[in-house]
Scaffold this motif. Structure first.
Motif, short mmCIF file in Angstrom:
data_model
loop_
_atom_site.label_atom_id
_atom_site.label_comp_id
_atom_site.label_asym_id
_atom_site.label_seq_id
_atom_site.Cartn_x
_atom_site.Cartn_y
_atom_site.Cartn_z
N ASP A 255 0.81 -1.21 0.00
CA ASP A 255 0.00 0.00 0.00
C ASP A 255 0.85 1.26 0.00
O ASP A 255 0.33 2.37 -0.14
N SER A 256 2.15 1.12 0.17
CA SER A 256 2.99 2.30 0.34
C SER A 256 3.09 3.12 -0.94
O SER A 256 2.98 4.34 -0.91
N ALA A 257 3.29 2.47 -2.06
CA ALA A 257 3.51 3.21 -3.30
C ALA A 257 2.29 4.01 -3.70
O ALA A 257 2.38 5.18 -4.07
N ALA A 258 1.11 3.39 -3.62
CA ALA A 258 -0.11 4.07 -4.04
C ALA A 258 -0.41 5.27 -3.15
O ALA A 258 -0.77 6.34 -3.62
N SER A 259 -0.26 5.10 -1.83
CA SER A 259 -0.56 6.19 -0.91
C SER A 259 0.43 7.33 -1.06
O SER A 259 0.05 8.50 -1.12
N THR A 260 1.71 6.97 -1.10
CA THR A 260 2.73 8.01 -1.17
C THR A 260 2.69 8.74 -2.50
O THR A 260 2.81 9.97 -2.54
N GLY A 261 2.53 8.01 -3.59
CA GLY A 261 2.55 8.66 -4.90
C GLY A 261 1.35 9.52 -5.18
O GLY A 261 1.47 10.56 -5.82
N GLY A 262 0.15 9.12 -4.71
CA GLY A 262 -1.05 9.86 -5.03
C GLY A 262 -1.38 10.95 -4.05
O GLY A 262 -1.42 12.13 -4.40
N LEU A 263 -1.60 10.58 -2.79
CA LEU A 263 -2.07 11.55 -1.81
C LEU A 263 -0.99 12.54 -1.41
O LEU A 263 -1.29 13.71 -1.14
N ALA A 264 0.27 12.09 -1.36
CA ALA A 264 1.33 13.00 -0.92
C ALA A 264 1.46 14.19 -1.86
O ALA A 264 1.71 15.32 -1.41
N ASP A 265 1.30 13.99 -3.16
CA ASP A 265 1.38 15.10 -4.11
C ASP A 265 0.25 16.10 -3.89
O ASP A 265 0.45 17.32 -3.99
N ILE A 266 -0.93 15.61 -3.59
CA ILE A 266 -2.07 16.51 -3.35
C ILE A 266 -1.85 17.33 -2.09
O ILE A 266 -1.99 18.56 -2.08
N PHE A 267 -1.47 16.65 -0.99
CA PHE A 267 -1.23 17.36 0.27
C PHE A 267 -0.07 18.34 0.12
O PHE A 267 -0.12 19.46 0.63
N ASP A 268 0.98 17.92 -0.57
CA ASP A 268 2.15 18.78 -0.71
C ASP A 268 1.84 20.02 -1.56
O ASP A 268 2.33 21.11 -1.27
N THR A 269 1.03 19.85 -2.58
CA THR A 269 0.67 20.99 -3.43
C THR A 269 -0.09 22.05 -2.66
O THR A 269 0.22 23.25 -2.73
N VAL A 270 -1.08 21.63 -1.88
CA VAL A 270 -1.87 22.60 -1.10
C VAL A 270 -1.03 23.23 -0.01
O VAL A 270 -1.13 24.43 0.25
N ALA A 271 -0.16 22.45 0.64
CA ALA A 271 0.65 22.99 1.74
C ALA A 271 1.67 24.01 1.25
O ALA A 271 1.90 25.03 1.90
#
Length: 551
Positions: A151-167
């Motif tokens: 589950d690591s690759a899917a979570s890190t690759g998808g959600l992290a970009d969204i959170f990082d963009t807004v932050a």
């Protein structure tokens, strides 16, 4: 191909305009950050996006158009918005529209540059709370103990970009309706900056306070590093006392809290906040203890009760030793050895009780200063209490050392007897194998248990991440473990609309992730190691030993 468009819920009722955000090609996702309203000058919009890119290092661009027909009655507005794609060229070009008089939305994604004729793709519209997403921090799967590797690759690759963009796009949200800028935006702070007068005053006062505290702490660190404290046996005593270890631990915490350097990561910021709350709670509990001790003359009552308790313990030990010097439980003992050891231990008790009576006039003053030390924190007072217990029970430790050494010799004798039984060696210690009472071991184990409870309480206050737990309780979205989606609309011929919600981090994961480091000069034994050492007669030290030193 299905494109994912993340749309902020605060812009659902905004006027028509341009969609500003970031395109993530790896995920085929468009993260919409704000809506630019009419009237605007294209060159000014491009300059604003260039400034945001320079400050945040985020590839912010115009991703498409937004049409709110419930507020725009002109039918020609849609054709005008479609023509803006020639000025702000981007592939794909999004066209979001909220239809008038209905709850339906229309979404289109058009490509112009890759093929000769424009092509359209399906769009999945995902709504998100921009404020919560900006203030939250997505914990990577590696920080979660029960996370699967797949589950690591899917979570890190998808959600992290969204959170990082807004932050990282926080600089874009500084413009609101009260700014007289050339470009008018809609986002989560477009109605005004979210702030507090008390918070702003605290920010202004934090700079001088940190400089002053840093100077004072540097002086304390320089005083503690003086060569005078390195003279023997001061380093040995300082390494064995829990009070010195706790003071040094708190000095490191305060130096980290009042450091003028800005936190480099959310983890470091959370660690600093946890330390600050831990110190504040420690001092508050210490002040409560101080007020309780100095009310109704409780210090005098404790001082008056200490000497009778010491006399009672000494009397019980004397009765125990006299019983062991006779025939305990009908066992025939070595009388000469019993008399020597019994008188030796009785002399120790006599010295100890004489020392207590000699110190009895000063006990109240000692307890008064110990209570006064509680203003430095409850953990400091508990550390001093632990050291006092260790000093007051030093005679019991001496009994334990003598008994453990004799018991260890008996174990060696039994092992020699076993080797003799197998015919390997003559047993020269056959006459020395005698019975031994375990009452001193039990008494020593009781003292270790009491000290262990005190040390556990000190470590609990030092290491518990109180700020993170309070944040998880009051604002769970700040500590995000992942997201979940709720279906808002799913009809044939209409774009799928989802609502993205934040899954908070579990309490056990909060403690596991943000737990502070504990300290102490006490040894860290398990029950198995304690029982093993008691059984084989190995010494249990009341302090922490060096790693290269064996018992």
């Amino acid at each position: 191909m299905v494109l994912k468009a993340f749309f902020p819920t605060c812009c659902a009722s905004a006027d028509s305009g341009l969609l500003v955000g970031r395109w993530v090609p790896e995920q085929s996702s468009a993260v919409i950050l704000a809506v630019v309203h009419f009237p605007f000058i294209p060159i000014q919009v491009k300059e604003l996006l260039a400034q945001v890119h320079k400050a945040s290092q985020v590839q912010v661009a115009v991703l498409g158009t937004w049409c709110h027909r419930q507020q725009e009655p002109e039918e020609s507005l849609g054709h005008f918005l479609e023509g803006l794609g020639a000025i702000f060229s981007h592939d794909p070009w999004l066209q979001l529209c909220r239809e008038k008089g209905t709850r339906f939305w229309s979404c289109k994604a058009t490509y112009h540059q890759l093929q000769g004729t424009p092509t359209e793709d399906q769009v999945m519209l995902i709504f998100y709370d921009q404020r919560k997403l900006l203030l939250s921090w997505l914990h990577p799967p590696a920080a979660l103990p029960d996370c699967q590797a797949g589950d690591s690759a899917a979570s890190t690759g998808g959600l992290a970009d969204i959170f990082d963009t807004v932050a990282r796009s926080e600089v874009l949200f500084r413009n609101d309706q009260f700014d007289e800028g050339p470009v008018r935006l809609s986002h989560w702070q477009s109605e005004g900056m979210e702030a507090s007068i008390l918070v702003e005053l605290a920010k202004q006062a934090s700079g001088p306070i940190c400089l002053l505290m840093t100077s004072l702490l540097s002086l304390l660190s320089a005083a503690s590093a003086c060569r005078l404290w390195k003279l023997w046996p001061l380093p040995f005593i300082r390494s064995k006392l829990s009070t010195c270890e706790q003071l040094q631990h708190r000095l490191k915490h305060l130096s980290f809290i009042f450091s003028t350097e800005k936190a480099q990561s959310p983890m470091q910021l959370m660690r600093k906040a946890n330390m600050l709350v831990s110190v504040i709670l420690d001092v508050a509990l210490g002040l409560l203890l101080l007020s309780w001790l100095h009310s109704n003359n409780r210090i005098g009552q404790l001082a008056n009760a200490l000497v009778p308790v010491a006399d009672y313990v000494a009397e019980e030990l004397q009765h125990l030793l006299q019983w062991l010097m006779g025939a305990p439980a009908g066992l025939k003992m070595n009388r000469a050895l019993d008399q020597v050891l019994g008188r030796f231990f009785l002399y120790h008790i006599h010295l100890w009780i004489s020392y207590i009576h000699l110190m009895s006039p000063f006990i109240e003053h000692i307890l008064w200063h110990v209570g006064l030390s509680a203003c430095l924190g409850l953990t400091v007072a508990l550390s001093i209490l632990s050291d006092i217990i260790a000093l007051l029970t030093f005679h019991i430790y001496c009994f334990y050392v003598y008994g453990a050494r004799l018991y260890c010799l008996k174990i060696y004798g039994l092992s020699s007897l076993w080797r003799l039984f197998r015919g390997k060696k003559w047993n020269v210690l056959r006459q020395r194998v005698d019975s031994c009472s375990y009452d001193l071991d039990q008494l020593r184990l009781l003292v270790i248990t009491v000290q262990g409870i005190i040390h556990l309480l000190v470590d609990f206050i030092n290491s518990l991440p109180l700020y993170s737990l309070g944040l998880r309780l009051c604002r769970p979205y700040r500590l995000a473990a992942g997201v979940k989606f709720r279906v808002l609309e799913q009809e044939k011929g209409r774009p799928l609309r989802l609502l993205m919600q934040i899954n908070p981090l579990h309490y056990s994961h909060v403690v596991h992730t943000y737990r502070l480091s504990s300290c102490g000069c006490h040894p860290k034994h398990s029950w198995g190691s304690l029982c093993r050492k008691l059984f084989f007669g190995e010494l249990i030290y009341p302090w922490r030993q060096r790693e290269d030193k064996q018992d």
